[in-house]
Design a protein around this motif. Structure first.
Motif, mmCIF file in Angstrom:
data_model
loop_
_atom_site.group_PDB
_atom_site.id
_atom_site.type_symbol
_atom_site.label_atom_id
_atom_site.label_comp_id
_atom_site.label_asym_id
_atom_site.label_seq_id
_atom_site.Cartn_x
_atom_site.Cartn_y
_atom_site.Cartn_z
ATOM 1 N N ALA A 1 -11.182 -4.446 3.226
ATOM 2 C CA ALA A 1 -10.725 -3.052 3.313
ATOM 3 C C ALA A 1 -9.193 -2.963 3.280
ATOM 4 N N MET A 2 -8.530 -3.914 3.944
ATOM 5 C CA MET A 2 -7.054 -3.929 3.944
ATOM 6 C C MET A 2 -6.509 -4.113 2.529
ATOM 7 N N THR A 3 -7.239 -4.875 1.723
ATOM 8 C CA THR A 3 -6.768 -5.206 0.373
ATOM 9 C C THR A 3 -7.435 -4.315 -0.684
ATOM 10 N N GLU A 4 -7.958 -3.187 -0.229
ATOM 11 C CA GLU A 4 -8.617 -2.210 -1.105
ATOM 12 C C GLU A 4 -9.676 -2.883 -1.991
ATOM 13 N N GLY A 5 -10.605 -3.515 -1.297
ATOM 14 C CA GLY A 5 -11.717 -4.181 -1.980
ATOM 15 C C GLY A 5 -11.280 -5.432 -2.720
ATOM 16 N N GLY A 6 -10.161 -5.985 -2.299
ATOM 17 C CA GLY A 6 -9.675 -7.201 -2.951
ATOM 18 C C GLY A 6 -8.902 -6.911 -4.228
ATOM 19 N N THR A 7 -8.596 -5.644 -4.469
ATOM 20 C CA THR A 7 -7.879 -5.303 -5.709
ATOM 21 C C THR A 7 -6.364 -5.444 -5.541
ATOM 22 N N LYS A 8 -5.912 -5.472 -4.288
ATOM 23 C CA LYS A 8 -4.465 -5.619 -4.054
ATOM 24 C C LYS A 8 -4.232 -6.828 -3.173
ATOM 25 N N LYS A 9 -3.489 -7.783 -3.682
ATOM 26 C CA LYS A 9 -3.191 -8.960 -2.861
ATOM 27 C C LYS A 9 -2.153 -8.548 -1.826
ATOM 28 N N LYS A 10 -2.575 -8.414 -0.607
ATOM 29 C CA LYS A 10 -1.629 -7.969 0.422
ATOM 30 C C LYS A 10 -2.118 -8.333 1.827
ATOM 31 N N GLY A 11 -1.196 -8.239 2.755
ATOM 32 C CA GLY A 11 -1.564 -8.428 4.155
ATOM 33 C C GLY A 11 -1.587 -9.892 4.572
ATOM 34 N N VAL A 12 -1.452 -10.048 5.883
ATOM 35 C CA VAL A 12 -1.431 -11.402 6.437
ATOM 36 C C VAL A 12 -2.557 -11.522 7.465
ATOM 37 N N LEU A 13 -3.216 -12.653 7.456
ATOM 38 C CA LEU A 13 -4.200 -12.958 8.499
ATOM 39 C C LEU A 13 -3.612 -14.036 9.399
ATOM 40 N N PHE A 14 -3.691 -13.804 10.697
ATOM 41 C CA PHE A 14 -3.260 -14.795 11.681
ATOM 42 C C PHE A 14 -4.498 -15.237 12.452
ATOM 43 N N ALA A 15 -4.705 -16.528 12.556
ATOM 44 C CA ALA A 15 -5.866 -17.037 13.298
ATOM 45 C C ALA A 15 -5.603 -18.483 13.707
ATOM 46 N N PRO A 16 -6.232 -18.929 14.808
ATOM 47 C CA PRO A 16 -6.091 -20.339 15.191
ATOM 48 C C PRO A 16 -6.760 -21.244 14.148
ATOM 49 N N ARG A 17 -6.306 -22.485 14.120
ATOM 50 C CA ARG A 17 -6.852 -23.442 13.137
ATOM 51 C C ARG A 17 -8.371 -23.544 13.248
ATOM 52 N N GLN A 18 -8.877 -23.539 14.467
ATOM 53 C CA GLN A 18 -10.325 -23.712 14.652
ATOM 54 C C GLN A 18 -11.129 -22.610 13.952
#
Ligand SMILES: [Zn+2]
Ligand SMILES: [Zn+2]
Length: 265
Positions: free
Chosen positions: A88-105
């Motif tokens: 949803a953040m990337t408009e269905g994957g049509t726009k490469k955008k945004g950052v995801l932060f998550a632990p390695r696990q």
């Protein structure tokens, strides 16, 4: 139309459920927390229902306006909707955008984010102890690893107005007091009482821990959220009021959809 940066300084609780039974019955929703800080939109811990909670919010929260998503750890109540929220953040994957932060696990060992979805993101950053990160004008840090069955980090956001400490799932240990000294303190208040929790493998804050933390830290505002069943039975609003009166600090119990205006602090 996007609001101006001045107007977008708020925290919205898309969900306040915090234990498996509360999540699976949806006694409280489990959509995570939307932070709008100096006009930067960050979604924290998109649990099950996050997308539905965003679009049914009043006013509606548009996931396409998100700049980043943070997953503090890989438990389902914190990441159930992470894939759809990235889409949803990337408009269905049509726009490469945004950052995801998550632990390695959460990314490598039994990963919670599909590989094909990762390609939609501008970047993935791995959370680690002592890490500092930036999303546009907002910086945040993950000061220490929590004591919880999954690799888990809490967050300190630095905004132009205030600092916000979000102590996500963990059992209490004294170092928490050194690292979460924000003006606004959000506590994941899962347990009401300690019922030999550690022996049972339960690593969460209980109400006595919370009382001790608020007494010690005296933040300008404390918000309790992520409630387990016994906390709900104990009436979080009444507990928060009791704590406010006892300690003389403002304490709120979050409800689903509650919006905290940071300009009114
Ligand atoms: Zn949790
Ligand atoms: Zn957890």
């Amino acid at each position: 139309m996007r609001q101006t940066a001045k107007e977008t300084n708020f925290i919205k609780f898309l969900g306040t459920a915090g234990a498996r039974f509360v999540v699976s019955t949806q006694l409280r929703a489990s959509g995570g927390v939307w932070f709008s800080l100096d006009g930067v939109n960050i979604l924290g811990d998109p649990g099950p229902g996050s997308l539905v909670r965003c679009v049914s919010s009043r006013p509606k929260l548009n996931p396409a306006h998100l700049d980043a998503i943070i997953v503090t750890h890989r438990h389902l109540d914190h990441c159930g909707d992470v894939n759809i929220m990235i889409e949803a953040m990337t408009e269905g994957g049509t726009k490469k955008k945004g950052v995801l932060f998550a632990p390695r696990q959460a990314l490598e060992e039994d990963p919670v984010v599909f590989l094909y979805i990762r390609k939609f993101l501008e970047k993935i950053e791995v959370l680690k102890e002592g890490g500092t990160y930036r999303v546009k004008d907002i910086s945040f840090s993950t000061p220490l690893k929590h004591q919880h069955p999954a690799e888990t980090y809490g967050i300190n956001f630095q905004t132009s107005r205030c600092t916000i400490s979000w102590v996500v799932d963990t059992c209490f240990f004294p170092d928490l007091l050194k690292h979460y000294r924000g003006d606004v303190l959000i506590l994941n208040a899962v347990r009401f009482k300690d019922e030999n929790d550690k022996e049972k493998g339960i690593y969460h804050l209980n109400f006595d821990d919370i009382k001790g933390m608020v007494k010690e830290l005296k933040p300008r505002l404390t918000i309790l959220t992520h409630f387990g069943m016994k906390m709900l039975h104990a009436r979080p609003h009444e507990l928060a009021m009791q704590l406010s009166n006892e300690i003389g600090c403002k304490v709120l119990a979050a409800s689903d959809g509650m919006r905290v205006d940071l300009t009114q602090l």
